[in-house]
Write a protein that holds these residues in place. Structure first.
Motif, PDB file in Angstrom:
ATOM      1  N   TYR A 138     -11.492  -3.192  -3.257  1.00 35.64           N
ATOM      2  CA  TYR A 138     -10.504  -2.953  -2.856  1.00 35.64           C
ATOM      3  C   TYR A 138     -10.146  -2.584  -1.448  1.00 35.64           C
ATOM      4  O   TYR A 138     -10.755  -1.604  -0.983  1.00 35.64           O
ATOM      5  N   VAL A 147      -7.444  -1.907   2.297  1.00 34.10           N
ATOM      6  CA  VAL A 147      -5.835  -1.972   2.694  1.00 34.10           C
ATOM      7  C   VAL A 147      -5.851  -2.663   4.194  1.00 34.10           C
ATOM      8  O   VAL A 147      -6.837  -2.027   4.993  1.00 34.10           O
ATOM      9  N   SER A 184       0.759  -1.331  -0.132  1.00 34.25           N
ATOM     10  CA  SER A 184       0.087   0.039  -0.237  1.00 34.25           C
ATOM     11  C   SER A 184       0.757   1.542   0.047  1.00 34.25           C
ATOM     12  O   SER A 184       0.457   2.240  -0.393  1.00 34.25           O
ATOM     13  N   LEU A 190      -2.405  -3.778  -0.221  1.00 30.15           N
ATOM     14  CA  LEU A 190      -3.735  -3.599  -0.969  1.00 30.15           C
ATOM     15  C   LEU A 190      -4.291  -4.827  -1.337  1.00 30.15           C
ATOM     16  O   LEU A 190      -3.574  -5.712  -1.861  1.00 30.15           O
TER      17      LEU A 190
END
Length: 166
Positions: free
Chosen positions: A96, A98, A72, A103
């Protein structure tokens, strides 16, 4: 008369739980993956060299399928914004996200309510969201209507996942 019509509309949905469980998930993951490791409730597998992980919590009726995409810290603001737009328009059933500096492409769902078809579709969407990150940001060929200006559909990868026969 209205009550009878309503009853016939609702009746098909009563008492028809899918009853997905870890044993069925393991069968599905084994049939669709190139290789698989793990035990009931926690698997690591590959689809065309893309790593996938699935974790279940039967006590809380939850499951997730995740696939790491990138560190990330390497993401610029434009990629982060495009991923957020994709979460609304083109990532569909996956998102998506994190976590722990990575990610991920993520599918999260109640476990028991899933059908075999939904699990296979989820694996496909997690795979495509992973490989299409940075280009079309899509998990399927579908797109939710609206403005998705940060995406480049002309670069979309549309290969079909061919699952091995069980």
């Amino acid at each position: 008369m209205k009550k009878i019509v309503l009853l016939f509309l609702i009746l098909p949905f009563l008492g028809f739980s899918q009853n997905m469980n870890n044993e069925k998930l393991q069968e599905i993951y084994t049939s669709v993956s190139d290789s698989i490791n793990g035990n009931l409730g926690g698997w690591q597998f590959f689809i065309k060299d893309v790593p996938m992980i699935s974790i279940t919590d039967t006590n809380h009726n939850r499951m997730r399928i995740i696939s790491p995409i990138a560190d990330s810290k390497t993401l610029n603001d434009e990629l982060i914004k495009a991923a957020l737009v994709a979460n609304f328009h083109t990532a569909l059933d996956v998102k998506y996200a994190v976590s722990d500096g990575v990610l991920w492409s993520v599918f999260i769902h109640p476990l028991k309510e899933l059908s075999e078809h939904q699990v296979k579709d989820a694996v496909s969407q997690v795979y495509y969201a992973n490989i299409n990150f940075g280009t079309s940001f899509t998990s399927t060929s579908l797109s939710f209507p609206g403005s998705a200006t940060n995406q480049a559909p002309e670069e979309k990868k549309e290969e079909k996942i061919e699952y091995k026969k069980s």
